[in-house]
Scaffold this motif. Structure first.
Motif, PDB file in Angstrom:
ATOM      1  N   SER A  56       0.876  -1.184   0.020  1.00  0.00           N
ATOM      2  CA  SER A  56       0.051  -0.092  -0.016  1.00  0.00           C
ATOM      3  C   SER A  56       0.815   1.284   0.037  1.00  0.00           C
ATOM      4  O   SER A  56       0.796   2.089  -0.798  1.00  0.00           O
ATOM      5  CB  SER A  56      -0.925   0.215   1.227  1.00  0.00           C
ATOM      6  OG  SER A  56      -1.589  -0.938   1.354  1.00  0.00           O
ATOM      7  N   VAL A  79      -5.488   9.304   1.455  1.00  0.00           N
ATOM      8  CA  VAL A  79      -6.306   8.215   2.101  1.00  0.00           C
ATOM      9  C   VAL A  79      -6.930   7.486   1.173  1.00  0.00           C
ATOM     10  O   VAL A  79      -7.061   6.358   1.206  1.00  0.00           O
ATOM     11  CB  VAL A  79      -7.187   9.188   2.618  1.00  0.00           C
ATOM     12  CG1 VAL A  79      -8.514   8.411   3.252  1.00  0.00           C
ATOM     13  CG2 VAL A  79      -6.787   9.985   4.054  1.00  0.00           C
ATOM     14  N   THR A 107      -4.342   4.775  -0.292  1.00  0.00           N
ATOM     15  CA  THR A 107      -4.067   3.760   0.661  1.00  0.00           C
ATOM     16  C   THR A 107      -5.471   2.663   0.741  1.00  0.00           C
ATOM     17  O   THR A 107      -5.106   1.630   0.750  1.00  0.00           O
ATOM     18  CB  THR A 107      -4.149   4.384   2.075  1.00  0.00           C
ATOM     19  OG1 THR A 107      -3.392   5.683   1.926  1.00  0.00           O
ATOM     20  CG2 THR A 107      -3.388   3.405   2.939  1.00  0.00           C
ATOM     21  N   THR A 108      -6.690   3.247   0.916  1.00  0.00           N
ATOM     22  CA  THR A 108      -7.816   2.458   0.715  1.00  0.00           C
ATOM     23  C   THR A 108      -7.938   1.750  -0.600  1.00  0.00           C
ATOM     24  O   THR A 108      -8.385   0.623  -0.499  1.00  0.00           O
ATOM     25  CB  THR A 108      -9.160   3.530   0.710  1.00  0.00           C
ATOM     26  OG1 THR A 108      -8.672   4.684   1.801  1.00  0.00           O
ATOM     27  CG2 THR A 108     -10.333   2.754   1.047  1.00  0.00           C
ATOM     28  N   TYR A 109      -7.459   2.560  -1.685  1.00  0.00           N
ATOM     29  CA  TYR A 109      -7.457   1.689  -2.824  1.00  0.00           C
ATOM     30  C   TYR A 109      -6.511   0.555  -2.914  1.00  0.00           C
ATOM     31  O   TYR A 109      -6.657  -0.591  -3.194  1.00  0.00           O
ATOM     32  CB  TYR A 109      -6.871   2.752  -4.132  1.00  0.00           C
ATOM     33  CG  TYR A 109      -6.327   2.073  -5.232  1.00  0.00           C
ATOM     34  CD1 TYR A 109      -7.303   1.464  -6.446  1.00  0.00           C
ATOM     35  CD2 TYR A 109      -5.217   1.907  -5.386  1.00  0.00           C
ATOM     36  CE1 TYR A 109      -6.922   1.057  -7.622  1.00  0.00           C
ATOM     37  CE2 TYR A 109      -4.649   1.388  -6.780  1.00  0.00           C
ATOM     38  CZ  TYR A 109      -5.627   0.889  -7.557  1.00  0.00           C
ATOM     39  OH  TYR A 109      -5.085   0.422  -8.857  1.00  0.00           O
ATOM     40  N   PHE A 133      -5.263  -1.175  -0.308  1.00  0.00           N
ATOM     41  CA  PHE A 133      -5.843  -2.013   0.487  1.00  0.00           C
ATOM     42  C   PHE A 133      -6.850  -2.936  -0.117  1.00  0.00           C
ATOM     43  O   PHE A 133      -6.644  -4.267   0.078  1.00  0.00           O
ATOM     44  CB  PHE A 133      -6.390  -1.333   1.804  1.00  0.00           C
ATOM     45  CG  PHE A 133      -5.572  -1.269   2.904  1.00  0.00           C
ATOM     46  CD1 PHE A 133      -4.416  -0.631   2.891  1.00  0.00           C
ATOM     47  CD2 PHE A 133      -5.739  -2.108   4.001  1.00  0.00           C
ATOM     48  CE1 PHE A 133      -3.511  -0.772   3.964  1.00  0.00           C
ATOM     49  CE2 PHE A 133      -5.111  -1.919   5.331  1.00  0.00           C
ATOM     50  CZ  PHE A 133      -3.753  -1.428   4.973  1.00  0.00           C
ATOM     51  N   PHE A 134      -7.881  -2.216  -0.792  1.00  0.00           N
ATOM     52  CA  PHE A 134      -8.986  -3.300  -1.129  1.00  0.00           C
ATOM     53  C   PHE A 134      -9.371  -3.211  -2.443  1.00  0.00           C
ATOM     54  O   PHE A 134     -10.063  -4.326  -3.035  1.00  0.00           O
ATOM     55  CB  PHE A 134     -10.170  -2.330  -0.517  1.00  0.00           C
ATOM     56  CG  PHE A 134     -10.105  -2.260   1.034  1.00  0.00           C
ATOM     57  CD1 PHE A 134     -10.034  -3.293   2.091  1.00  0.00           C
ATOM     58  CD2 PHE A 134      -9.774  -0.848   1.622  1.00  0.00           C
ATOM     59  CE1 PHE A 134      -9.914  -3.064   3.138  1.00  0.00           C
ATOM     60  CE2 PHE A 134      -9.645  -0.830   2.767  1.00  0.00           C
ATOM     61  CZ  PHE A 134      -9.747  -1.820   3.869  1.00  0.00           C
ATOM     62  N   VAL A 160     -11.156  -0.490   7.496  1.00  0.00           N
ATOM     63  CA  VAL A 160     -11.881   0.696   6.504  1.00  0.00           C
ATOM     64  C   VAL A 160     -12.608   1.621   7.218  1.00  0.00           C
ATOM     65  O   VAL A 160     -12.411   2.828   7.039  1.00  0.00           O
ATOM     66  CB  VAL A 160     -12.934  -0.298   5.616  1.00  0.00           C
ATOM     67  CG1 VAL A 160     -13.310   0.786   4.609  1.00  0.00           C
ATOM     68  CG2 VAL A 160     -12.523  -1.424   5.301  1.00  0.00           C
ATOM     69  N   LEU A 216      -9.960   4.174   8.683  1.00  0.00           N
ATOM     70  CA  LEU A 216      -9.597   4.963   7.456  1.00  0.00           C
ATOM     71  C   LEU A 216     -10.526   6.102   7.053  1.00  0.00           C
ATOM     72  O   LEU A 216     -10.277   7.054   6.679  1.00  0.00           O
ATOM     73  CB  LEU A 216      -9.179   4.065   6.356  1.00  0.00           C
ATOM     74  CG  LEU A 216      -7.728   3.517   6.412  1.00  0.00           C
ATOM     75  CD1 LEU A 216      -7.572   2.456   5.219  1.00  0.00           C
ATOM     76  CD2 LEU A 216      -6.751   4.459   6.462  1.00  0.00           C
ATOM     77  N   THR A 217     -11.894   5.451   6.868  1.00  0.00           N
ATOM     78  CA  THR A 217     -12.929   6.402   6.486  1.00  0.00           C
ATOM     79  C   THR A 217     -13.107   7.526   7.534  1.00  0.00           C
ATOM     80  O   THR A 217     -13.368   8.876   7.169  1.00  0.00           O
ATOM     81  CB  THR A 217     -14.155   5.474   6.505  1.00  0.00           C
ATOM     82  OG1 THR A 217     -13.967   4.464   5.699  1.00  0.00           O
ATOM     83  CG2 THR A 217     -15.161   6.408   5.541  1.00  0.00           C
ATOM     84  N   GLN A 258     -10.648  10.061   7.151  1.00  0.00           N
ATOM     85  CA  GLN A 258     -11.034  10.776   5.970  1.00  0.00           C
ATOM     86  C   GLN A 258     -12.321  11.786   6.296  1.00  0.00           C
ATOM     87  O   GLN A 258     -11.958  12.902   5.800  1.00  0.00           O
ATOM     88  CB  GLN A 258     -11.306   9.852   4.755  1.00  0.00           C
ATOM     89  CG  GLN A 258     -11.375  10.509   3.413  1.00  0.00           C
ATOM     90  CD  GLN A 258     -12.084   9.704   2.456  1.00  0.00           C
ATOM     91  OE1 GLN A 258     -11.973   8.544   2.486  1.00  0.00           O
ATOM     92  NE2 GLN A 258     -12.508  10.416   1.211  1.00  0.00           N
TER      93      GLN A 258
END
Lengths: 294, 354
Positions: free
Chosen positions: A78, A219, A222-224, A226-227, A276, A279-280, A283
């Motif tokens: 990530s 953010v 990183t989310t991208y 990760f998932f 998630v 992280l959300t 954000q």
């Protein structure tokens, strides 16, 4: 102040909201609750009986060296993906900002890769970097690099990071271009008059003023990573060699749907869910408190 | 500390639009030169060319006797105050002011002493740790000034620095800028569209229109002897009254449907100019009348407080007359207004002074 518009009907608003609520409940909350429940179950090998085991699955997962390895891989993957995707995008955005003629065309072309599906992006890179037939692999070998992502775990990681970052560059580029345009031209001019040359201007004025965009993208990226990179990893390395590119999401899939260890896989996805949410939350807090300059 | 010389400077944009059409100005050392004109007259473009932010299509610009055409803004040793201040939003007031010095490698103790000294002059010493967004408009303006002053450049450039302030603050800052500039003795170029600002600040007034210079001179000279109808109408509020002038066969000149002008009128004169404050409303029994006497109908009265403006009409011409104090005149009244010959301005049919 404008008065609030009030509709006398008490049922209609709920009726209008109902379809959206139904979809959210059936497709989001129900599976989430089921995953939560399943994460506390343990099934026999034939899937005939299941036993409620409270947090045993979580304890097992968190003590599993393979899981910790996946966590480590995910963090490396990530961070590398986010840094590469953002760094290249920023460079391209700064360059594109300087283009005077046909800048619209440049931008359109640079945004295109975002429309490519992850698995297809993965396949593209798989072919390009295939040790035996890949065009770029040949070039790498000619340059004296013993390129072999099928056996070398570092090479494999480089390959998936490249593929994943490549796809995200367009998205980041779009935001960086917008961010650059939002910086008043007079600030750059003032800095030039104040004796700052181009590189200095970038690091002392432009980059700090892009901070809100950069943070937002950090953010998102990183989310991208990760998932949303399952497709790429599945197509390019399948988590290998060994477990060198097995991220948390990939392990959920592997344990749940390939190895059919449903309880542990569910526990893993619950942990992912918590990540998630965290992280959300960061954000949202950020978006709420979005820095306003001026 | 430096002279600024513009020699036949032109700016042609890529599309072929010529924003500045051959401008020559010689600004002496320590002078405050104000470029004034309506929007789109090329004054800001000219300023940005002096700053090095716009390229020069032809002609030369020299600072301190050295041609700077090919020298970037970084190396021209100028400082500029922008209309929107252009303060660095992520830096404190202190850092905003220190930025230019740091970039030029000034030693730290010197930066500190210069920033603090400048802050003191501008009464910013209590605000050094604040960010620009925590400051009022007037304070931001001061920081922008401070950032320019602290560098001690050869030339100050001001791009409509007061236009974002309210009227009261603007008046205050105008006086401050004038005093600062005089005390520091730095050659300055100041761009504005506000004729009041231009009149009060300038040592040297340059009136521009459509990319060319209409007139250069000391503010009062420009006011007293406008070189063209454009300058006459632009400098002064309310503007100078302009009326068509016709020469009769018998050698007399008439305006506004028959009013004769007693005295010599230049032959080429086609337009008559009269400032609102130079038109007098004589007492009804006055025997001494001016060279020009106009019977007008009052259409509107604007009391401003210390004076009133009478909007009058005669034979299709409109004339504004300033009368001191409160006026007893009512709309609809008929008046006789008069003016002395030395108060009349004559322009030819192209609008040039004769």
């Amino acid at each position: 102040m404008t008065p609030r518009v009030v509709f006398p009907n008490r049922i209609l608003p709920y009726l209008l909201l109902a379809p959206q609520l139904a979809i959210t409940l059936v497709f989001f909350y129900l599976p989430a609750v089921q995953a939560l429940y399943q994460s506390m179950l343990r099934e026999d090998p034939f899937g005939l009986r299941s036993r409620f085991v409270w947090f045993a699955n979580f304890r097992k997962v968190l003590a599993d060296p393979a899981y910790l390895n996946a966590l480590h891989v995910t963090v490396v993957f990530s961070v590398a993906t986010a840094v590469v995707a953002m760094g290249v995008a920023l460079l391209l955005a700064v360059m594109a900002d300087k283009v005077v003629r046909s800048r619209g065309l440049y931008r359109t072309l640079l945004i295109w890769p975002y429309a490519v599906a992850p698995a297809i992006a993965g396949m593209l890179f798989l072919f390009m970097f295939n040790p035996s037939i890949g065009t770029l692999a040949v070039l790498l070998r000619k340059a004296g690099i013993a390129w072999d992502p099928l056996l070398n775990s570092t090479d494999a990681m480089v390959l998936v990071v490249t593929a994943a970052a490549w796809k995200q560059i367009s998205y980041n580029f779009l935001f960086f271009v917008a961010g650059l345009q939002a910086i008043p031209k007079s600030l750059i001019e003032a800095a030039a008059i104040d004796g700052a040359r181009e590189v200095k201007r970038f690091w002392t004025i432009v980059f700090p003023l892009l901070a809100p965009t950069t943070f937002f993208l950090l953010v998102i990226n990183t989310t991208y990573a990760f998932f949303d990179t399952f497709g790429i990893i599945h197509a390019v390395t399948g988590g290998g060699p060994g477990k060198a590119t097995e991220t948390l999401v990939y392990k959920v899939y592997n344990d749940g749907f390939v190895n059919l260890i449903l309880g542990e896989s569910a526990a893993q996805s619950v942990i992912l869910m918590i990540i998630v949410i965290a992280l959300t939350a960061i954000q949202f807090r950020y978006v709420e408190r979005k820095v306003h300059y001026g | 500390m430096a002279t600024v010389d513009l020699n036949d400077v032109r700016k042609v944009y890529a599309g072929g639009f010529e924003a500045v059409k051959g401008v020559s100005i010689a600004i002496p050392d320590k002078a405050l030169c104000v470029l004034v004109g309506p929007s789109g007259c090329g004054k800001s473009t000219l300023l940005r060319m002096i700053a090095g932010l716009e390229t020069i299509s032809s002609g030369t610009i020299s600072i301190d006797g050295k041609v700077v055409n090919n020298i970037g803004p970084t190396d021209r040793d100028i400082a500029m105050v922008f209309q929107n201040y252009a303060l660095y939003p992520h830096m404190s007031v202190y850092d905003n002011m220190a930025y230019g010095l740091r970039n030029r490698g000034t030693p730290k103790p010197e930066i500190d002493s210069r920033v603090r000294a400048t802050a003191k002059t501008l009464e910013l010493d209590q605000l050094l740790d604040r960010k620009p967004r925590q400051l009022s408009g007037g304070q931001r303006q001061r920081v922008a000034m401070g950032r320019a002053i602290v560098r001690n450049p050869k030339v100050f450039l001001f791009d409509e620095p007061l236009s974002n302030l309210d009227a009261k603050l603007r008046g205050q800052m105008r006086v401050e800028i004038k005093n600062l500039q005089r005390n520091l003795g730095v050659t300055s170029v100041y761009v504005t569209h506000d004729q009041l600002e231009a009149m009060t600040l300038a040592d040297m007034l340059v009136v521009m229109n459509a990319g060319v210079i209409e007139q250069i001179g000391a503010p009062m000279d420009v006011y007293e002897k406008p070189a063209s109808t454009f300058v006459a109408a632009f400098i002064g509020a309310p503007p100078m009254n302009l009326m068509a002038l016709t020469h009769g066969a018998d050698g007399t000149a008439t305006v506004a449907g028959g009013a004769k002008i007693a005295g010599h009128v230049p032959e080429q004169a086609a337009i008559l100019g009269l400032r609102p404050e130079d038109a007098i409303v004589p007492a009804p029994d006055a025997t001494q009348k001016g060279a020009l006497s106009l019977p007008v109908a009052v259409e509107a009265v604007e009391p401003v407080g210390m004076e009133s403006f009478l909007h009058c009409a005669i034979a299709g011409e409109r004339i504004v007359v300033r009368v001191p104090g409160r006026s007893m005149v009512q709309p609809g009244d008929r008046l006789e207004i008069a003016a002395g010959l030395d108060r009349l301005h004559f322009f030819d049919k192209d609008g040039r002074r004769v």
